[in-house]
Write an enzyme that holds these catalytic residues in place. Structure first.
Site, PDB file in Angstrom:
ATOM      1  N   LYS A  63       3.663  74.811 104.528  1.00  0.00           N
ATOM      2  CA  LYS A  63       5.073  74.941 104.899  1.00  0.00           C
ATOM      3  C   LYS A  63       5.794  73.604 104.799  1.00  0.00           C
ATOM      4  O   LYS A  63       6.939  73.543 104.373  1.00  0.00           O
ATOM      5  CB  LYS A  63       5.187  75.460 106.332  1.00  0.00           C
ATOM      6  CG  LYS A  63       5.310  76.971 106.434  1.00  0.00           C
ATOM      7  CD  LYS A  63       5.883  77.343 107.789  1.00  0.00           C
ATOM      8  CE  LYS A  63       4.883  78.114 108.604  1.00  0.00           C
ATOM      9  NZ  LYS A  63       5.362  78.425 109.960  1.00  0.00           N
ATOM     10  N   ARG A  89      -8.233  79.456 105.153  1.00  0.00           N
ATOM     11  CA  ARG A  89      -6.894  79.528 104.633  1.00  0.00           C
ATOM     12  C   ARG A  89      -6.936  79.908 103.152  1.00  0.00           C
ATOM     13  O   ARG A  89      -7.893  79.590 102.454  1.00  0.00           O
ATOM     14  CB  ARG A  89      -6.420  78.093 104.737  1.00  0.00           C
ATOM     15  CG  ARG A  89      -5.032  77.790 104.875  1.00  0.00           C
ATOM     16  CD  ARG A  89      -4.934  76.255 105.007  1.00  0.00           C
ATOM     17  NE  ARG A  89      -4.416  75.865 106.314  1.00  0.00           N
ATOM     18  CZ  ARG A  89      -3.179  76.110 106.707  1.00  0.00           C
ATOM     19  NH1 ARG A  89      -2.336  76.739 105.912  1.00  0.00           N
ATOM     20  NH2 ARG A  89      -2.764  75.741 107.900  1.00  0.00           N
ATOM     21  N   GLU A 126       4.970  80.281 113.457  1.00  0.00           N
ATOM     22  CA  GLU A 126       5.985  79.437 114.066  1.00  0.00           C
ATOM     23  C   GLU A 126       7.229  79.572 113.190  1.00  0.00           C
ATOM     24  O   GLU A 126       7.134  79.435 111.971  1.00  0.00           O
ATOM     25  CB  GLU A 126       5.546  77.967 114.082  1.00  0.00           C
ATOM     26  CG  GLU A 126       6.588  77.090 114.780  1.00  0.00           C
ATOM     27  CD  GLU A 126       6.358  75.584 114.636  1.00  0.00           C
ATOM     28  OE1 GLU A 126       5.492  75.180 113.836  1.00  0.00           O
ATOM     29  OE2 GLU A 126       7.057  74.826 115.334  1.00  0.00           O
TER      30      GLU A 126
END
Length: 574
Positions: free
Chosen positions: A284, A274, A49
């Site tokens: 983020k 992750r 994104e």
RNA sequence: UGGGCGGUCGACUAAUGGUAGGUCAAGUGCCUUUGGAGCACUUUGUCUAGGUUCGAAUCCUAGCCGCCCAGCCA
């Protein structure tokens, strides 16, 4: 010398990268190929994104997706998951493109955006409404939350759940036309408000957002949510293996539900763990906060774990790829030691980067019996790991700078460097023996005096006598000045999220993560060092030229220190 | 607490019913004009308890521990 800099990086020979080891996702792909599940095809995608900069965690995902496809003759798309105009920006798109390229991957002509599919997604929503699988809900966000139920109790059906297809079609059309304010209505999938999986309790598919989108402008005022966009985007791109992180495991049933209801290409979602790194935050949201609150100088601050940060710090794409290919892929939540990353960094830099002498904390060394005014050009090896790197000349004279740490008036046990009466080697210079010191009013040593043995020119004694240590130096009359930025971990704790009650993770920030040294002394060969160029400062570490460098004002970043056996011994003794 | 997913050396990860192996870290020695690099060697591990089996990290049962989910974020 041919210092590695970003401009020549693509052409640089790739160091022997460890072949990605087997992992459970690769096994699935191999198996799918065997049973001809997708007609022998492997298609992956990297779907960020554009709401922030890419970090080391993304590097793992990038290497996995591109690596897997490449290994089996497939392709990887770059796709921007841009369904939330309130958080997404072109700046982020640009940075992501730059970073993926820098890491060394190529999506050729396959760069897509979820927003490319808005028309198709809208049509699919209409299709679901017509099939009585979706409805327009007038409940507020608050009411939806209240009727969703809890982890242990089922939710309740919305009073609007049984609207007619006609009414739903009309309302949805009017939502699109902009007749309703933000938040007044949503389109929901009609699944099961009693599902033990909360994601299946009539999830919202579309929300009203009167916001300008970075690509579609004001064309839309309704935007699909992740769950109604991601799987279909994968499907449209014929993605065979849709690899994502563990937190989406609960979404897989919904991902599959939309694909089944729509009868479209069945992409297969597979979740992996992750990346977590000690002393590092890979979120983020939190990285954005570091930038916004000014804890760092920007997304590309060399202390940041962003790709732009580590690039500026001096990391190489090769080191990152080797690291990613070595850490494995699984479903266990763990945390990799930062030392592992640094190992792959040093391994790569050691082989490729030219050596140079630089003194960070200068202390004057005067060779009393060396002729005043004499200058000798000493031969120095550019890279002992690479004979083709050649040699260079380094000026030697009577007054030199040495590292303050390399002198101790009273040497501790196992300290082999300079101290009164001891003979050491000046790298590529001579053997010198410390005779006395000069102190200032505070008793601090400001000058070290010594004598040299002219027979040891170059660093070897004809009589074969040995010396315990070799010291780097810079000729005082020839040295150039530079600013050196020495970095330490951004966080004090292995797990930056480990905080006492009432405090937040920012309390774990390391107040000494940046030390600026303004008067480092460098050998003169460095005067034309170009921005991005990397060097090993002998005995200290790897450094690179920061873009802040101006003509006559060099700025270096310390990429990573060399392993330091003495520091370890000293620490152990303490 | 409902659901989902996990637990193998200090860290990460292999072994897919048949010798618990690799990398990092740590330690020891060798070598060295970087206390770097390199080389050699070494230490430490299958969450627990039962069971199936000639044989279990792997299969079964029951526990224990950890992570994720109650956004109109992704």
């Amino acid at each position: 010398m041919n210092p590695l800099n970003p401009a020549t990086e693509a052409a640089a020979a790739t160091s022997a990268a460890p072949a990605p080891q087997s992992n459970f996702i690769r096994d699935i792909v191999v198996h799918d190929l065997e049973i001809n599940k997708f007609g022998g095809k492997v298609q992956t995608r990297f779907p960020p994104e554009p709401n922030g900069y890419l970090h080391l965690g993304h590097a793992k995902a990038i290497c996995l997706n591109f690596g897997l496809a490449a290994e089996f003759g497939g392709k990887t798309n770059l796709r921007f998951d841009d369904t939330n105009p309130e958080k997404e920006e072109q700046e982020y798109v640009d940075s992501i493109i730059r970073d993926v390229r820098w890491l060394g991957f190529d999506w050729e002509d396959r760069m897509f955006y979820a927003s490319d599919y808005f028309d198709q997604l809208y049509a699919w929503a209409v299709q679901l409404i017509k099939a009585d699988k979706a409805y327009v809900d007038d409940l507020s966000a608050e009411e939806i939350r209240k009727t969703r139920g809890t982890l242990t109790e089922p939710g309740q059906n919305s009073p609007y759940r049984h609207r007619s297809v006609e009414e739903n079609l009309d309302l949805f059309e009017r939502m699109r036309k902009g007749e309703f304010p933000n938040g007044s209505r949503t389109l929901r999938a009609k699944i099961d408000m009693a599902s033990p999986n909360l994601n299946m309790r009539d999830p919202v598919m579309y929300r009203i957002l009167h916001a300008e989108h970075h690509r579609t402008g004001n064309k839309w005022c309704i935007y699909p949510l992740y769950d109604f966009a991601h799987g279909q985007s994968d499907s449209l791109e014929k993605v065979t293996h849709s690899i994502c992180t563990l937190e989406f495991e609960d979404h897989r049933p919904l991902y599959n539900w939309f694909i089944e209801q729509l009868g479209i290409f069945p992409s297969q979602q597979i979740e992996f763990d992750r990346l977590n790194l000690t002393y590092t935050l890979l979120s983020k949201r939190k990285l954005l906060q570091l930038v916004n609150e000014g804890h760092v100088r920007g997304w590309d601050d060399p202390r940041m774990p962003t790709l732009s940060g580590v690039r500026r710090r001096g990391y190489t794409p090769e080191a990152l790829r080797n690291f990613c290919n070595s850490i494995g892929v699984s479903k266990t939540n763990g945390s990799i030691e930062l030392a592992m990353l640094e190992h792959f960094l040093r391994e790569d830099l050691n082989k490729r980067v030219p050596r140079v002498m630089a003194v960070l904390r200068p202390l004057k060394l005067v060779i009393d019996n060396y002729p005043e005014g004499q200058v000798e050009e000493m031969d120095a090896i550019n890279n002992p790991e690479d004979a083709s790197a050649g040699t260079r000349k380094v000026p030697f004279s009577r007054v030199l700078y040495i590292e303050r740490d390399d002198f101790r008036e009273i040497p501790p046990k196992q300290f082999y460097r300079i101290s009164p009466g001891r003979e050491v080697r000046l790298r590529y210079g001579y053997f010198v023996t410390c005779t006395n010191v000069v102190k200032d009013a505070n008793g601090e040593v400001v000058e070290v005096h010594c004598t040299y043995d002219p027979a040891t020119r170059g660093g070897n004694a004809p009589d074969g006598r040995k010396v315990k240590s070799t010291i780097h130096w810079a000729s005082a009359a020839h040295a150039i000045n530079a600013e050196v930025r020495v970095y330490d971990n951004l966080f004090l704790k292995e797990d930056p999220n480990d905080v006492e009650e009432g405090r937040d993770w920012t309390s774990n920030l390391n107040p000494n993560s940046l030390e600026v040294i303004r008067d480092a002394k460098l050998e003169p060969s460095l005067d034309k060092a170009a921005s991005g160029a990397r060097y090993q400062f002998e005995r200290l570490g790897y450094f690179c030229v920061d873009p802040d460098t101006k003509p006559g004002a060099l700025v270096f970043n310390r990429t990573v220190p060399l392993k330091d056996t003495w520091a370890k011994l000293e620490k152990r003794a303490a």
